[in-house]
Design an enzyme around this catalytic site. Structure first.
Site, PDB file in Angstrom:
ATOM      1  N   ASP A  78       0.837  -1.379   0.042  1.00  0.00           N
ATOM      2  CA  ASP A  78      -0.033   0.095   0.044  1.00  0.00           C
ATOM      3  C   ASP A  78       0.903   1.405   0.098  1.00  0.00           C
ATOM      4  O   ASP A  78       0.470   2.284  -0.648  1.00  0.00           O
ATOM      5  CB  ASP A  78      -0.947  -0.040   1.213  1.00  0.00           C
ATOM      6  CG  ASP A  78      -2.277  -0.989   1.206  1.00  0.00           C
ATOM      7  OD1 ASP A  78      -2.165  -1.733   0.092  1.00  0.00           O
ATOM      8  OD2 ASP A  78      -3.304  -0.517   1.717  1.00  0.00           O
ATOM      9  N   LYS A 121      -3.827  -6.253   2.675  1.00  0.00           N
ATOM     10  CA  LYS A 121      -4.882  -6.953   2.225  1.00  0.00           C
ATOM     11  C   LYS A 121      -4.805  -8.365   1.974  1.00  0.00           C
ATOM     12  O   LYS A 121      -5.792  -9.117   1.868  1.00  0.00           O
ATOM     13  CB  LYS A 121      -5.326  -6.374   0.765  1.00  0.00           C
ATOM     14  CG  LYS A 121      -5.661  -4.953   0.584  1.00  0.00           C
ATOM     15  CD  LYS A 121      -6.398  -4.154   1.632  1.00  0.00           C
ATOM     16  CE  LYS A 121      -6.349  -2.663   1.833  1.00  0.00           C
ATOM     17  NZ  LYS A 121      -4.977  -2.069   2.047  1.00  0.00           N
ATOM     18  N   CYS A 195       5.376  -2.648   7.954  1.00  0.00           N
ATOM     19  CA  CYS A 195       5.670  -1.395   8.679  1.00  0.00           C
ATOM     20  C   CYS A 195       5.215  -1.136  10.174  1.00  0.00           C
ATOM     21  O   CYS A 195       4.440  -1.700  10.413  1.00  0.00           O
ATOM     22  CB  CYS A 195       4.864  -0.039   7.936  1.00  0.00           C
ATOM     23  SG  CYS A 195       5.295  -0.165   6.183  1.00  0.00           S
ATOM     24  N   GLU A 444      -6.714   4.678   0.085  1.00  0.00           N
ATOM     25  CA  GLU A 444      -6.277   5.341   1.205  1.00  0.00           C
ATOM     26  C   GLU A 444      -5.839   6.761   1.167  1.00  0.00           C
ATOM     27  O   GLU A 444      -5.094   7.061   0.310  1.00  0.00           O
ATOM     28  CB  GLU A 444      -5.268   4.556   1.877  1.00  0.00           C
ATOM     29  CG  GLU A 444      -5.457   3.266   2.336  1.00  0.00           C
ATOM     30  CD  GLU A 444      -4.485   2.308   3.045  1.00  0.00           C
ATOM     31  OE1 GLU A 444      -2.965   2.838   2.820  1.00  0.00           O
ATOM     32  OE2 GLU A 444      -4.644   1.431   3.587  1.00  0.00           O
ATOM     33  N   SER A 470      -5.003   5.162   5.769  1.00  0.00           N
ATOM     34  CA  SER A 470      -4.189   4.028   6.240  1.00  0.00           C
ATOM     35  C   SER A 470      -4.169   3.990   7.746  1.00  0.00           C
ATOM     36  O   SER A 470      -4.360   4.905   8.432  1.00  0.00           O
ATOM     37  CB  SER A 470      -2.666   4.687   5.728  1.00  0.00           C
ATOM     38  OG  SER A 470      -1.516   4.007   6.631  1.00  0.00           O
TER      39      SER A 470
END
Length: 555
Positions: A78, A121, A195, A444, A470
Site C-alpha cells: 500500500d 490486504k 511497517c 487510502e 492508512s
C-alpha cells in the site's frame, strides 16, 4: 483425508504420476497433504523474507508427518501504491487473494492449510479464504519491521514510513529541506517486515491472535528476530495437531471471537481498516455483525496501548512489553475466554499466561488513555450507515469540531488544494467519490492527512471521506462514510461552505442542513457513471457492496 481424492485408488494413477514429478514418492502418498499459502514477492518489504518463513513451516510439517506443498498469492504494498492510480487496486486485491486460494485448495484437495500473510490486504484475504474453505488452518505472519533509527540533533530518534509522509508536508511548508527529508527517507525502513507501527498490517496480524487463528507472538515478534522462524516451524507442527484434532476455522472464528478481536482492536487503537476487514470476515463466515455492535464494544473497552502513529512507540516495543497476550490479560473482563484457538487450548489459557512487562507501553484498565476504545463508529445524517475514525490518534481539541466544508471530488484534487495552501484552520475537508464503487477500490487518503500533519494543520483541520485511511493516519480523519457518494449517499451533496459538525465522544457526524434540503439536493443529483468500464476494476464496480458491510462482493 481430502487428499485421497487425488492420490488413492487405481483410477488415480495419472494423478500420482504428476505428483511424483514434483517429488512425492513412497509413503508420502499415505501422509496428509498440507498447502502452504505463501504471499512472498520481491516488491513488498513485508513479504521479501517470506521464503525463509515458508521453509521453516514446511520443515515443521515434515517433522510431524505431513507433506507440504507451497503455492503463492499476490500482495500489494500500500505504501508504494499510495497516491497514484495503483491504490485503486489495493482493496480489490483482497477478493482476488481469497478467490485464488479457494481455487488452489479445491483444485488440489489439500487436507489442511498454513497461511503466510503479512501486509494489508493479504491478511484479511487469507482469513476470508480460511473460513470459506473451512478446512484445518493456521496463520503465521512475516512479522513487523523494526523502526528506523537516526541521529537527529545529536540525539537518537526513531522514524518510520509515516515519518517520511509527514516530512513531505514539512518540506512543502518550508520547515524542512529536501536533504533533511532524504535523511529520514533513508533511515525509515531499515529492513524486511510489515511497517513498524500499529498500521493495518500489524493490526490485522495482532488481531489474528485475538481471533485464535494464530499462535501467540504472531502479531508482534519482529521479522528479523530468530523467534519468528521458530514460531513458523511451530506453526508447521501445530497444523498437524489441528488436523488430527479436526479443528476447523469456523470452530475458531465465531461471533464471540470476532468480538474479542474488536475488543483487542479498541485496546490497541488499531487501524480503521480493521473494521472493514473484520466485517468482511464476518460476512464470509455467515455471521451477522453490525456496525452498531462495534460501537458497543468501543464504549466498554478502554484504550490502553498507544502506538505509532499516535505515539513514538512501535510494535517491537509492544512485543517486549508482553505482546497481545499481555494486552488480552489486561482487558480479560471484556473477552470471551471460552473461544477455541489453534493452540488447542481455550483463549482463557493464553490470557492467563499474559504478563505486562512495561506499563509505559501497556497501561492498566484503571489508568487508560481513554475509557472508550481507540476506534469510534460515527453515525448521523452525513453517514446514515456509519463512518469510522481512529479516535486514539485524534488530538483532544479536535474531538468536537464544527467548520465549513471544503469539497473535493477525488484525492488528487484534495492534494493539490492542500499543497497550494487553500485550506484554512477550522475547515472540514471532504473527499468524495473515493468509495468502493466510486474510487473504485476505496483508496487510502494517507497523502492528504500526512501533508496536513507535516504542515501543522492536523490539530485544526478535519478530513472526511467515503474512501479509507492508512493505519498510519492520525488526526480527525473520518473514513468509510456510507453510503458513499457513488451510491447517492449524503456526502455527494455537500457544498463548499456547508457546516459539518463532528462529535467523536458522542459518535455523531452531522451536516447542518435540514432533512428536506438534503432530500432536495439528492433528487437533483445525476446518476453516477464510472469512467472505468473494463478490466478487473470494471468487474469490481459491478460486484462490490457498501463499506458498512465490509465492501464485500454481493453473493
Amino acid at each position: 483425508m481430502r487428499s485421497d481424492g487425488v492420490k488413492k485408488g487405481v483410477e488415480r494413477a495419472s494423478h500420482r504420476a504428476l505428483l511424483r514429478a514434483v517429488g512425492v514418492c513412497g509413503d508420502d502418498f499415505s501422509k496428509p497433504f498440507i498447502g502452504v499459502v505463501n504471499s512472498f514477492n520481491e516488491v513488498v518489504p513485508g513479504h521479501i523474507h517470506l521464503r525463509s518463513i515458508a521453509e521453516a513451516v514446511k520443515a515443521g510439517i515434515r517433522d510431524d508427518g505431513g507433506v507440504p506443498f507451497e503455492f503463492n498469492t499476490i500482495g500489494v504494498c500500500d505504501g508504494i501504491a499510495m497516491n497514484h492510480p495503483g491504490m485503486k487496486y489495493s482493496l480489490p486485491s483482497r477478493e482476488l487473494i481469497a478467490d485464488s486460494i479457494e481455487i488452489m485448495a479445491e483444485a488440489h484437495q489439500f487436507d489442511a492449510l498454513v497461511f503466510i500473510p503479512n501486509c494489508d490486504k493479504v491478511v484479511p484475504g487469507m482469513l476470508m479464504a480460511a473460513v470459506r474453505l473451512n478446512i484445518p488452518s493456521i496463520f503465521i505472519s512475516g512479522g513487523p519491521m523494526l523502526a528506523g533509527r537516526m541521529n537527529q540533533g545529536g540525539q537518537s530518534v526513531t522514524v518510520d514510513l509515516i515519518s517520511v509522509f509527514n516530512a513531505v508536508g514539512s518540506v512543502v511548508r518550508g520547515k524542512m529541506t529536501e536533504a533533511e527529508l532524504e535523511e529520514i527517507e533513508i533511515a525509515a525502513c531499515p529492513g524486511c517486515g510489515s511497517c513498524s507501527g500499529m498500521y493495518t498490517a500489524n493490526t490485522m496480524n495482532c488481531l489474528a491472535e485475538a481471533l485464535g487463528i494464530a499462535l501467540p507472538g504472531n502479531g508482534t515478534i519482529p521479522a528479523v528476530d530468530s523467534r519468528r522462524v521458530i514460531l513458523a516451524m511451530e506453526a508447521g507442527r501445530q497444523i498437524m495437531a489441528i488436523l488430527k484434532k479436526g479443528l476447523l476455522p469456523k470452530d475458531v472464528i465465531t461471533k464471540d471471537s470476532i468480538a474479542n478481536a474488536f475488543a483487542v482492536d479498541m485496546a490497541l487503537g488499531g487501524s480503521t481498516n480493521s473494521v472493514l476487514h473484520l466485517m468482511a470476515l464476518a460476512h464470509e463466515a455467515g455471521i451477522d455483525f453490525p456496525l452498531s455492535l462495534i460501537d458497543e464494544i468501543s464504549r466498554r473497552v478502554p484504550h490502553i496501548s498507544k502506538l505509532s502513529p499516535a505515539s513514538e512507540v512501535h510494535i517491537e516495543d509492544l512485543d517486549l512489553a508482553g505482546g497481545i497476550p499481555a494486552v488480552m490479560h489486561e482487558i480479560a473482563d471484556s473477552l470471551n475466554g471460552k473461544c477455541q484457538t489453534v493452540s488447542l487450548v481455550p483463549l482463557s489459557s493464553i490470557i492467563k499466561g499474559g504478563k505486562v512487562r512495561n506499563r509505559a507501553v501497556i497501561r492498566s484498565v484503571s489508568e487508560p488513555y481513554s475509557k472508550t476504545g481507540g476506534l469510534a463508529i460515527l453515525f448521523g445524517n452525513l453517514a446514515p450507515e456509519g463512518a469510522v475514525v481512529k479516535s486514539g490518534a485524534v488530538d483532544p481539541e479536535m474531538m468536537v469540531h464544527e467548520g465549513p466544508a471544503r469539497v473535493f471530488n477525488n484525492e488528487e484534487e484534495a492534494t493539490k488544494g492542500i499543497m497550494k495552501g487553500d485550506i484554512k484552520k477550522g475547515d472540514v475537508i471532504v473527499i468524495r467519490y473515493e468509495g468502493p464503487k466510486g474510487g473504485p477500490g476505496m483508496r487510502e487518503m494517507l497523502t492528504p492527512t500526512s501533508l496536513l500533519s507535516g504542515m501543522g494543520l492536523d490539530k485544526d483541520v478535519a478530513l472526511i471521506t467515503d474512501g479509507r485511511f492508512s493505519g498510519g493516519t492520525k488526526g480527525a480523519a473520518i473514513g468509510h462514510v456510507a453510503p458513499e457518494a457513488a451510491g447517492r449517499g449524503p456526502i455527494a451533496v455537500v457544498k463548499n461552505g456547508d457546516i459539518i459538525s463532528i462529535n467523536i465522544p458522542e459518535c455523531r457526524l452531522e451536516l447542518k442542513l435540514s432533512d428536506a434540503e438534503i432530500k432536495k439536493r439528492l433528487s437533483l443529483l445525476p446518476e453516477y457513471k464510472s469512467k472505468i468500464k473494463a478490466g478487473y476494476l470494471g468487474r469490481y464496480i459491478e460486484s462490490v457492496g457498501s463499506a458498512s458491510t465490509g465492501a464485500v462482493f454481493a453473493k
